[in-house]
Design an enzyme around this catalytic site. Structure first.
Site, mmCIF file in Angstrom:
data_model
loop_
_atom_site.group_PDB
_atom_site.id
_atom_site.type_symbol
_atom_site.label_atom_id
_atom_site.label_comp_id
_atom_site.label_asym_id
_atom_site.label_seq_id
_atom_site.Cartn_x
_atom_site.Cartn_y
_atom_site.Cartn_z
ATOM 1 N N HIS A 394 48.199 43.099 32.695
ATOM 2 C CA HIS A 394 48.389 42.685 34.084
ATOM 3 C C HIS A 394 49.158 43.713 34.907
ATOM 4 O O HIS A 394 49.239 43.597 36.135
ATOM 5 C CB HIS A 394 49.122 41.343 34.135
ATOM 6 N N ASP A 398 44.274 43.716 37.996
ATOM 7 C CA ASP A 398 44.452 42.489 38.765
ATOM 8 C C ASP A 398 43.475 41.419 38.265
ATOM 9 O O ASP A 398 42.373 41.733 37.801
ATOM 10 C CB ASP A 398 44.207 42.739 40.251
#
Length: 422
Positions: A394, A398
């Site tokens: 992450h 995205d």
């Protein structure tokens, strides 16, 4: 008489320490030239150390599971003639034997694996083997694999090779004789315990998984794929070309879909050096394929997946898997992947949360194919469905881009003709 010293070899690439995984000999054994003495490991590459001389083992430089410095004394062998030990140097003392577990161990301690169902286990006959309770059987990866296929526990097989090593003939003899029978002990209380040290590949896997989870903030995304048309195409291709080109599984078709989707989402085919704060995106797709072996999970690397057709991918995956299971995969075949696929095959369950192969940024998990009723055009029909469970880093990926990437793969798999359109 003289003493020949074999030192821990320099594996290369600046490695200063190597783990001693397994001994195939013990003090007092007579060894011959080219006999395998020990297995050592660095990263996920296991290397066999052969004897360059004939002689008798007089001392071992370390115990299984010990990390040793490159260049340290691995083994001392008494030989005819002068040997290579300088005058006045004392042979290394043999390491103290690790204390055996108090209870009977019913499986190899280095790499316990599930054993196929067989006749109920029984106390072995005294003549079955001279191995003591808790003593690890010595066998090559190929022997361990064949024992697994036959549903045989190597703990109960007598080894006739050096240091009690189990050879092919021992396995054949045990299989022909059949496992000893005993009365059922289904409701008997058990109080045994088994201490399983993490050494060799299991230690490397533990370290790798801990590092990945510690350094990477994972998030997972699961999508349902209708693979009815894909399975029909695969069956047709295997019927027409299977004998000449080899049979296709779902994996090479998925690999091709991933390669095509990466053209739209190159940020997924990357490695993140979080120490330097640099993400490197790659044009070449070096596809990691998680492969289960008797010793544990290994990630083999199929290089340049973008340049292979589906049959070429299938053949290379099969070759790499065989090399990994036999312990013959090279360092190059076990490193350098840019994105990884993990599959549990028919045991794939509904959803998984695969751990990213650090320092990559994405991993695609394949779940099993099941036939389920689905609504299509207002009617209920049977369709073959499969979930893709994927994880992403992450910090650099995205959620929206991860979802779009998986949706691109889904579109290709649900309309498989698109796999052949450039």
């Amino acid at each position: 008489m003289g003493v020949h010293v074999i030192k821990m070899p320099d594996i290369g690439e600046g490695i200063a320490e190597v783990e001693l995984v397994m001994w195939y000999v013990k003090v007092g054994d007579t060894v011959t030239e080219d006999l395998i003495l020990a297995d050592v490991m660095t990263e996920k590459a296991t290397i066999e150390i052969p004897s360059p001389v004939h002689g008798k083992v007089i001392s071992l430089g370390g115990a299984a599971g010990q990390v040793m410095a490159v260049g340290s004394d691995l083994i001392h062998i008494e030989v005819e003639g002068e040997g290579n030990l300088r005058a006045g140097a004392a042979p290394a003392a043999a390491p103290a034997a690790a204390p055996a577990p108090a209870a009977v161990v019913a499986a190899p301690v280095a790499a316990p694996v599930p054993v196929k169902a067989a006749a109920p286990a029984a106390p072995r006959a005294a003549s079955a083997t001279s191995r003591e309770a808790g003593e690890k059987p010595i066998a090559s990866p190929a022997i361990r694999r064949r024992a697994w296929d036959l549903g045989i526990e190597l703990q109960f097989v007598h080894g006739s090779g050096p240091a009690g090593r189990i050879v092919q003939e021992d396995l054949d003899a045990y299989a022909q004789r059949g496992a000893p029978q005993q009365a059922s002990s289904r409701y008997t209380e058990r109080h045994d315990e088994q201490n399983v040290p993490l050494i060799g590949l299991r230690r490397k896997i533990a370290q790798k998984m801990a590092e990945s989870k510690r350094r990477i903030p994972h998030f997972s995304y699961v999508e349902e794929i209708d693979v009815t048309e894909l399975e029909a195409l695969r069956a047709r291709l295997n019927e027409q070309w299977g004998k000449q080109r080899g049979r296709l599984t779902v994996l090479p078709l998925l690999m091709r879909a991933v390669v095509l989707a990466l053209r739209q989402f190159p940020q997924m085919n990357a490695r993140f050096d979080d120490d330097a704060g640099v993400v490197t995106q790659y044009g070449a797709v070096h596809m990691g394929v998680a492969t289960q072996t008797d010793a544990g999970l290994m990630v083999t690397v199929m290089r340049h997946a973008e340049a292979r057709d589906m049959w070429g991918s299938a053949a290379e995956v099969a070759r790499l898997a065989q090399a990994a299971r036999e312990g013959k995969a090279t360092r190059e075949e076990l490193s350098g992947s840019t994105i990884t696929i993990s599959s549990l095959g028919a045991l794939g369950g509904i959803v998984t949360t695969p751990v990213i192969n650090h320092p990559e940024v994405a991993i695609i998990g394949v779940n099993k194919i099941v036939e389920r009723p689905m609504i299509r055009n207002g009617g209920m029909v049977a369709r073959k469905m499969m979930n893709l469970s994927s994880s992403f880093d992450h910090r650099v990926v995205d959620g929206i881009h991860a979802a779009e990437f998986i949706q691109a793969i889904r579109a290709l798999l649900e309309c498989p003709a698109m796999l052949f359109v450039e």
